[in-house]
Design a protein around this motif. Structure first.
Motif, short mmCIF file in Angstrom:
data_model
loop_
_atom_site.label_atom_id
_atom_site.label_comp_id
_atom_site.label_asym_id
_atom_site.label_seq_id
_atom_site.Cartn_x
_atom_site.Cartn_y
_atom_site.Cartn_z
N LEU A 1 0.89 -1.22 0.04
CA LEU A 1 -0.21 0.04 0.12
C LEU A 1 0.87 1.25 -0.01
O LEU A 1 0.89 2.00 -0.69
CB LEU A 1 -0.83 -0.09 1.27
N GLU B 1 -9.00 1.07 -5.47
CA GLU B 1 -9.67 0.35 -3.90
C GLU B 1 -8.73 -0.68 -3.45
O GLU B 1 -7.92 -1.33 -4.12
CB GLU B 1 -11.13 -0.35 -4.40
N VAL B 2 -8.86 -0.67 -2.04
CA VAL B 2 -8.10 -1.58 -1.40
C VAL B 2 -9.08 -2.30 -0.50
O VAL B 2 -9.97 -1.60 0.40
CB VAL B 2 -7.13 -1.10 -0.60
N GLU C 1 -10.28 -4.77 2.82
CA GLU C 1 -9.48 -4.81 4.11
C GLU C 1 -9.51 -6.39 4.10
O GLU C 1 -10.12 -7.03 3.52
CB GLU C 1 -10.65 -4.61 5.37
N LEU D 1 -4.98 2.94 4.80
CA LEU D 1 -6.18 2.86 3.85
C LEU D 1 -7.19 3.54 4.10
O LEU D 1 -7.90 4.25 3.09
CB LEU D 1 -6.62 1.48 4.22
N ARG E 1 -8.74 5.94 0.97
CA ARG E 1 -10.05 6.05 0.63
C ARG E 1 -10.54 7.50 0.75
O ARG E 1 -11.77 7.82 0.24
CB ARG E 1 -10.89 5.07 1.59
N SER F 1 -15.00 4.42 5.63
CA SER F 1 -14.27 3.72 6.83
C SER F 1 -13.28 2.67 6.34
O SER F 1 -13.48 2.30 5.26
CB SER F 1 -15.27 3.15 7.84
N ALA F 2 -12.06 2.62 7.37
CA ALA F 2 -11.26 1.67 7.13
C ALA F 2 -10.80 1.03 8.52
O ALA F 2 -10.46 1.81 9.30
CB ALA F 2 -10.08 2.14 6.43
N GLY F 3 -10.97 -0.23 8.78
CA GLY F 3 -10.61 -0.74 10.08
C GLY F 3 -11.43 0.00 11.13
O GLY F 3 -12.49 0.22 11.21
#
Lengths: 223, 223
Positions: free
Chosen positions: A20, A34-35, A37, B21, B25, B113-115
């Motif tokens: 990343l 996009e990544v 989770e 991340l 995003r 959101s991310a994690g």
């Protein structure tokens, strides 16, 4: 037509931060769309390549049986999006005209490294008529999330390319009088960089079997 | 003058992937200028805030004594860069004219959101004369790595803001007749999101003691 396609890279979580970060530091060759989770998956990519320690092991239509909860999925933008925009502006895209794969070259431009990931930038070349080079820069600049503006315009030797008729990947294309070779960062870069790092496991899409998103190319464009 | 300033966030490695991340995003509120690899450090930030479980514990000039090899440093772009560009184009920046802090509002726009990281987008508001709004969009669009184009133009209630004279952070500014409130994503967003996630430890710069980079603002601009 009109929808953004994406390259796929799946890596175990212990490589995910470095990869990343590599993409964040090298947005032109590695434009992240996009990544997912860790553990999140999709099942709508039609064919996958499975690499172990950087070597292609097999090509499969499903990966459910080898999926692990620590796998992280990366989707990276691809130049199909900006080629559509070039064509709309009547800028010729030679390899499409000649029904070939775009010529790709391993350049002498070094990517910024991140952890185990490092290597040269792979670039694509499109010959553009002199009077349209400026317009080609303007148009592709809008598409920052699918490689963006050219990384080099003109003399190939300045970026370590000796012979435009001998691409490292893809096919050679005709360069007509009065055309300038224009180089864009290529989505093969992250794949080459990952293979070089020899991770225990890496899954990619099989060439020609990309992810098709529900994002219009036009939604990706800035200004 | 002319050089890009950056906000600082330092987190232990186990939060680093999720935060990276989150930034990927939400590039408008979280425009990453650089991420240092785990353990890499700088010593040129003049003052630090130390937060534990989301609460400010202390403010210090050095963090050598609490540094750990798994700390990851994030540097995020800030709107000072595009404000300089607005001023050069004779577009008024009211809070600078009035010698105040920019008014900031917690909007109803949800970040992706991310994690563990989630929360609303914090936005800044600058009143812009009607005939200059278009130019303000064009100019700030060039600065994608320092918040980029506005996220909202006009009616504040559409993004959950009830009273422009009562900002959540910073100071209220005068809105003159014929001016339109224009809202940009704000670098307070990632800080608010981190505090809400209550990590064991988080280090930021102390307000007014930012990181000054060797990147010219103009180097950050596209097209």
């Amino acid at each position: 037509m009109g929808y953004a396609q994406a390259n796929l890279v799946i890596l175990p979580e212990r490589y995910a931060f470095d990869f990343l970060l590599f993409c964040q530091r090298n947005p032109k060759p590695c434009p992240l769309l996009e990544v997912l989770e860790p553990g999140k998956f999709r099942t709508d990519i039609p064919c996958y390549n499975i690499y172990r320690k950087g070597k292609l092991e097999t090509t499969v239509k499903e990966i459910k049986n080898i999926w692990k909860p620590d796998f992280v999925t990366f989707l990276l933008g691809c130049s199909f999006s900006f080629e559509e925009a070039l064509l709309r502006a009547k800028i010729p895209v030679r390899h499409i005209e000649e029904n070939k794969n775009v010529p790709m070259f391993i350049s002498s431009i070094a990517c910024k490294s991140a952890g185990v990931f490092l290597g040269p930038m792979v670039v694509t070349m499109r010959p553009i008529p002199s009077d349209k080079v400026s317009r080609a820069v303007q148009i592709t600049s809008r598409y920052v999330s699918v490689h963006g503006a050219p990384v080099h315009i003109g003399d190939p030797s300045k970026i370590g390319i000796r012979n435009l008729n001998k691409p490292d990947f893809g096919d050679p294309v005709t360069i007509q009088r009065g055309e300038v070779p224009v180089f864009w960062a290529c989505g093969v870069t992250p794949q080459a960089v990952v293979m070089k790092a020899k991770p225990d496991l890496c899954i990619t899409h099989t060439p020609g079997h990309m992810f098709i998103s529900d994002l219009l190319n036009e939604e990706l464009a800035a200004l």
